[in-house]
Motif scaffolding. Structure first.
Motif, PDB file in Angstrom:
ATOM      1  N   THR A 333       0.760  -1.254   0.087  1.00  0.00           N
ATOM      2  CA  THR A 333      -0.123   0.027   0.042  1.00  0.00           C
ATOM      3  C   THR A 333       0.765   1.137   0.016  1.00  0.00           C
ATOM      4  O   THR A 333       1.815   1.438   0.865  1.00  0.00           O
ATOM      5  CB  THR A 333      -1.089   0.090   1.207  1.00  0.00           C
ATOM      6  OG1 THR A 333      -1.891  -1.058   1.233  1.00  0.00           O
ATOM      7  CG2 THR A 333      -1.727   1.466   1.108  1.00  0.00           C
ATOM      8  N   THR A 336       3.719   2.876  -5.978  1.00  0.00           N
ATOM      9  CA  THR A 336       3.307   3.084  -7.293  1.00  0.00           C
ATOM     10  C   THR A 336       4.444   2.314  -8.250  1.00  0.00           C
ATOM     11  O   THR A 336       5.541   2.639  -8.301  1.00  0.00           O
ATOM     12  CB  THR A 336       3.234   4.457  -7.728  1.00  0.00           C
ATOM     13  OG1 THR A 336       2.279   5.269  -6.859  1.00  0.00           O
ATOM     14  CG2 THR A 336       2.526   4.293  -9.103  1.00  0.00           C
ATOM     15  N   ILE A 384     -10.014  -4.268  -7.520  1.00  0.00           N
ATOM     16  CA  ILE A 384      -9.223  -3.873  -8.501  1.00  0.00           C
ATOM     17  C   ILE A 384     -10.000  -2.841  -9.688  1.00  0.00           C
ATOM     18  O   ILE A 384     -11.126  -3.208 -10.028  1.00  0.00           O
ATOM     19  CB  ILE A 384      -8.553  -4.973  -9.352  1.00  0.00           C
ATOM     20  CG1 ILE A 384      -7.647  -5.743  -8.503  1.00  0.00           C
ATOM     21  CG2 ILE A 384      -7.872  -4.549 -10.521  1.00  0.00           C
ATOM     22  CD1 ILE A 384      -7.034  -7.295  -9.181  1.00  0.00           C
ATOM     23  N   SER A 386      -9.254  -1.029 -13.147  1.00  0.00           N
ATOM     24  CA  SER A 386      -8.412  -1.148 -14.190  1.00  0.00           C
ATOM     25  C   SER A 386      -8.716  -0.532 -15.511  1.00  0.00           C
ATOM     26  O   SER A 386     -10.084  -0.530 -15.886  1.00  0.00           O
ATOM     27  CB  SER A 386      -7.894  -2.702 -14.460  1.00  0.00           C
ATOM     28  OG  SER A 386      -7.023  -2.830 -15.544  1.00  0.00           O
ATOM     29  N   ASP A 469      -8.616  -1.171  -3.985  1.00  0.00           N
ATOM     30  CA  ASP A 469      -7.463  -1.201  -3.428  1.00  0.00           C
ATOM     31  C   ASP A 469      -6.103  -1.141  -4.241  1.00  0.00           C
ATOM     32  O   ASP A 469      -5.271  -0.921  -3.980  1.00  0.00           O
ATOM     33  CB  ASP A 469      -7.466  -2.551  -2.690  1.00  0.00           C
ATOM     34  CG  ASP A 469      -8.181  -2.700  -1.667  1.00  0.00           C
ATOM     35  OD1 ASP A 469      -9.031  -1.418  -1.207  1.00  0.00           O
ATOM     36  OD2 ASP A 469      -8.909  -3.836  -1.338  1.00  0.00           O
ATOM     37  N   ILE A 470      -6.402  -1.686  -5.401  1.00  0.00           N
ATOM     38  CA  ILE A 470      -5.404  -1.611  -6.597  1.00  0.00           C
ATOM     39  C   ILE A 470      -6.065  -0.920  -7.815  1.00  0.00           C
ATOM     40  O   ILE A 470      -6.947  -1.292  -8.365  1.00  0.00           O
ATOM     41  CB  ILE A 470      -4.963  -3.125  -6.998  1.00  0.00           C
ATOM     42  CG1 ILE A 470      -4.463  -3.914  -5.717  1.00  0.00           C
ATOM     43  CG2 ILE A 470      -3.931  -3.042  -7.943  1.00  0.00           C
ATOM     44  CD1 ILE A 470      -3.961  -5.315  -6.013  1.00  0.00           C
ATOM     45  N   TYR A 471      -5.200   0.183  -8.220  1.00  0.00           N
ATOM     46  CA  TYR A 471      -5.621   0.849  -9.474  1.00  0.00           C
ATOM     47  C   TYR A 471      -4.515   0.419 -10.620  1.00  0.00           C
ATOM     48  O   TYR A 471      -3.522   0.656 -10.488  1.00  0.00           O
ATOM     49  CB  TYR A 471      -5.593   2.202  -9.620  1.00  0.00           C
ATOM     50  CG  TYR A 471      -6.967   2.340  -8.788  1.00  0.00           C
ATOM     51  CD1 TYR A 471      -8.256   2.547  -9.324  1.00  0.00           C
ATOM     52  CD2 TYR A 471      -6.970   2.963  -7.429  1.00  0.00           C
ATOM     53  CE1 TYR A 471      -9.338   3.169  -8.655  1.00  0.00           C
ATOM     54  CE2 TYR A 471      -8.153   3.307  -6.630  1.00  0.00           C
ATOM     55  CZ  TYR A 471      -9.339   3.337  -7.469  1.00  0.00           C
ATOM     56  OH  TYR A 471     -10.465   3.627  -6.708  1.00  0.00           O
ATOM     57  N   VAL A 496      -3.699   6.919  -5.641  1.00  0.00           N
ATOM     58  CA  VAL A 496      -3.316   5.815  -5.105  1.00  0.00           C
ATOM     59  C   VAL A 496      -2.356   6.242  -3.847  1.00  0.00           C
ATOM     60  O   VAL A 496      -1.464   5.077  -3.447  1.00  0.00           O
ATOM     61  CB  VAL A 496      -2.553   5.190  -6.298  1.00  0.00           C
ATOM     62  CG1 VAL A 496      -3.538   4.593  -7.443  1.00  0.00           C
ATOM     63  CG2 VAL A 496      -1.218   5.871  -6.588  1.00  0.00           C
ATOM     64  N   ARG A 499      -3.181   3.550  -1.518  1.00  0.00           N
ATOM     65  CA  ARG A 499      -3.387   2.245  -2.294  1.00  0.00           C
ATOM     66  C   ARG A 499      -2.095   1.734  -2.941  1.00  0.00           C
ATOM     67  O   ARG A 499      -1.398   2.220  -2.866  1.00  0.00           O
ATOM     68  CB  ARG A 499      -4.779   2.571  -3.342  1.00  0.00           C
ATOM     69  CG  ARG A 499      -6.033   2.833  -2.611  1.00  0.00           C
ATOM     70  CD  ARG A 499      -7.176   3.271  -3.566  1.00  0.00           C
ATOM     71  NE  ARG A 499      -8.402   3.510  -3.019  1.00  0.00           N
ATOM     72  CZ  ARG A 499      -8.523   4.621  -2.814  1.00  0.00           C
ATOM     73  NH1 ARG A 499      -8.025   5.748  -2.710  1.00  0.00           N
ATOM     74  NH2 ARG A 499      -9.925   4.813  -2.044  1.00  0.00           N
ATOM     75  N   ILE A 500      -2.404   0.712  -3.863  1.00  0.00           N
ATOM     76  CA  ILE A 500      -1.473   0.238  -4.580  1.00  0.00           C
ATOM     77  C   ILE A 500      -1.772   0.906  -6.013  1.00  0.00           C
ATOM     78  O   ILE A 500      -2.887   0.466  -6.788  1.00  0.00           O
ATOM     79  CB  ILE A 500      -1.434  -1.389  -4.694  1.00  0.00           C
ATOM     80  CG1 ILE A 500      -0.869  -1.781  -3.392  1.00  0.00           C
ATOM     81  CG2 ILE A 500      -0.438  -1.854  -5.672  1.00  0.00           C
ATOM     82  CD1 ILE A 500      -1.098  -3.196  -3.182  1.00  0.00           C
TER      83      ILE A 500
END
Length: 582
Positions: A333, A336, A384, A386, A469-471, A496, A499-500
């Motif tokens: 977390t 990038t 996720i 995306s 949580d993930i982009y 982010v 976040r990740i």
């Protein structure tokens, strides 16, 4: 109807001696049969119409449900695409034809048995003779039907090719190139070549059916005329009543038509069942291995805070080389990651593994310390957001285009507007005639066409509306100008922060926004580190970055030597001292 007609004729003759009441009785019988027959026909039409519509929709839903659980590798398999094309072209319509043919065959057998029985009670040999020829010719017609099916089966790849030619000839996205390069005549000729081959095969089968049918009719009518001769002879010598003669002739006529329709119906039923095999084969297509299905499915109790790849290897079906070969890295977390590398180095494949588009990889993909294969895939996907390189341009209102990122927020205007703002879509949104309800694209009436960059921002908004949580962004700036690119990455960095964040970019200037950079080459990680660290290593990343920077400088600042020297100095390269300052 045959027996009712027989009663009418015989009772008219009897009425000459016994009175008009015989005619009334015969008329009552005939009228009752006609009313019953017509009532059955009306009910049949009613039931068939409703059942046809219901069954067609049901099969459509089955096909779409199956598509929803297939893997990406299935859609990238040409054999699966051929199978889907067969299903879409034939099977879902033929499944109703099977029902109709089954009922027609059942009804036909009842009619045939009834009409043959009338002849059988006169002379058994007449009933046998009228059935011999159809029984002998049926295997020949069946073999011809199988040949026709084989031709249709083999057409699926070419039918997809013809469909694609028709598709690009009639869509706005391809019109400009087809017009500019004058491709219309060439593509139409290719389309005609494909269908001319189909027509040639159809002519071959039709010619064989014509010859076989002609031979069948000659032999069959020779037998029928022989039977009719004996019926007329019996009536002439008054061995049977006139009404019986009429009923026998009608029985022969009905038997002929019923045998013909039954033969045709059975042949069609065989063909339909062969096509239905494709539908059931598609619906039964394997989607997960037994081993995967038996694994426990965990629920994510906490947000995704850590992901790890351990020696991930993956190769596409029917290929020998690995698209990814021994990929290992970790992210937590607040970090990038930028993924860079030459074309074909495995960048998009890595993203597809991250998003579980491919699950048949070697090695370990861990989320929060647990193998991703132990989690419920839908649970992971909900965490996720995306944007893929080939993002979808939904020809629907803007509300759906953004809201598809999280269906629960489809009617939450605040969430949609916030996502649009984060993607830099707010100015466009204000200019749209119906704001969120504006129909996008030109496929439907009242559509508003966007530029490539605007469509890309819409796709980014779709990812941002999800509280993920993930982009992951795959080439998020491919349609954007430098200023818009700077804005997108600046807002992505803010998004982010807790976040990740992962992104792919061919513009290496964008990689400087990442805390960590992975350099891929031929499916392997050849470098890993920050921008400054990789520039100091002076390997592939530094070479690619320097080439891009020098190319940009040489083509754009040749008339400003002092500025060129300043920008090209040191590791700050293309962007000066601050990201996006160029």
């Amino acid at each position: 109807m045959i027996l009712a007609t027989q009663i009418v004729v015989n009772n008219v003759v009897l009425s000459w001696n016994e009175g008009f009441s015989q005619v009334i009785y015969a008329l009552s019988v005939l009228g009752g049969v006609m009313i019953f027959n017509e009532t059955c026909s009306i009910l049949r039409v009613y039931v068939e119409k409703i059942f046809e519509t219901a069954l067609s929709y049901h099969v459509d839903i089955l096909v779409m449900k199956k598509a929803a659980v297939l893997h990406l590798r299935d859609f990238e398999n040409h054999e699966v695409q051929d199978q889907i094309k067969r299903v879409q072209n034939e099977s879902k319509f033929r499944i109703y034809d099977v029902f109709k043919q089954v009922m027609a065959v059942f009804s036909g057998f009842i009619t045939l048995l009834s009409s043959v029985s009338i002849l059988f009670f006169w002379h058994w040999w007449a009933a046998v003779m009228i059935l011999v020829v159809p029984v002998l010719f049926f295997p020949l017609f069946l073999r011809l039907g199988q040949k026709e099916f084989l031709y249709l089966w083999q057409r699926a790849p070419k039918m997809r090719e013809a469909w694609y030619i028709s598709y690009i000839m009639t869509r706005d996205f391809s019109f400009k190139e087809i017009k500019l390069y004058q491709l219309g005549a060439y593509l139409i000729r290719k389309y005609q070549e494909i269908h001319n081959r189909f027509i040639s095969q159809d002519k071959e089968v039709a010619a064989q059916r014509r010859t076989l049918s002609f031979l069948y009719q000659i032999i069959n009518y020779a037998v029928v005329l022989t039977i009719i001769y004996f019926i007329l002879k019996a009536a002439y010598f008054k061995q049977i009543l006139i009404g019986n003669m009429v009923s026998y002739l009608q029985a022969i006529s009905l038997t002929l038509s019923t045998v013909q329709s039954l033969t045709q119906g059975l042949l069609l039923l065989c063909q339909h069942n062969l096509f239905l095999e494709q539908l059931f084969s598609y619906l039964d297509m394997k989607t997960e291995s037994k081993q995967q299905m038996d694994l426990p499915r965990r629920k994510l109790q906490h947000p995704i805070s850590h992901i790890e790849f351990r020696q991930i290897r993956f190769r596409y079906p029917q290929t020998d080389h690995y698209a990814l070969d021994g990929i290992s890295f970790q992210l937590k977390t607040g970090e990038t990651l930028a993924i860079v590398g030459p074309n074909g180095s495995g960048k998009s494949t890595l993203i597809k593994i991250l998003t579980q588009m491919y699950t048949d990889f070697e090695g370990e993909y861990r989320i929060n310390g647990i193998s991703v294969k132990e989690y419920d895939p839908d649970e992971i996907n909900r965490r996720i957001g995306s944007v893929f390189q080939d993002f979808v341009k939904y020809e629907m209102p803007l509300r759906q285009n953004i809201g598809f990122g999280d269906l629960q927020k489809m009617n939450d205007d605040i969430s949609l507007l916030t996502a649009a703002e984060k993607a830099g879509l707010h100015p466009l949104l204000q200019s749209l005639p119906d704001k969120m309800e504006t129909q996008l694209g030109k496929l439907f009436q009242g559509g508003y066409q966007l530029s490539g960059g605007q469509w890309q921002r819409v796709a980014i908004s779709r990812a941002y509306v999800r509280d993920a949580d993930i982009y992951i962004l795959d080439e998020p700036s491919s349609f954007l100008d430098p200023q818009a690119e700077h804005e997108v990455f600046r807002k992505f960095k803010d998004l982010v922060r807790n976040r990740i964040g992962i992104f792919i970019s061919h513009r290496l200037s964008s990689a400087r926004y990442a805390d960590k950079i992975i350099v891929l080459d031929r499916g392997r990680i050849v470098e890993m580190g920050s921008h400054d660290e990789l520039m100091k290593q002076n390997q592939l990343y530094a070479e690619m970055f320097t080439k891009q920077a020098s190319s940009y400088v040489n083509h754009n600042f040749t008339s400003v030597p002092d500025r060129r020297v300043q920008i090209g100095r040191g590791t700050d390269g293309l962007l000066g001292n601050q990201p996006g300052s160029c």
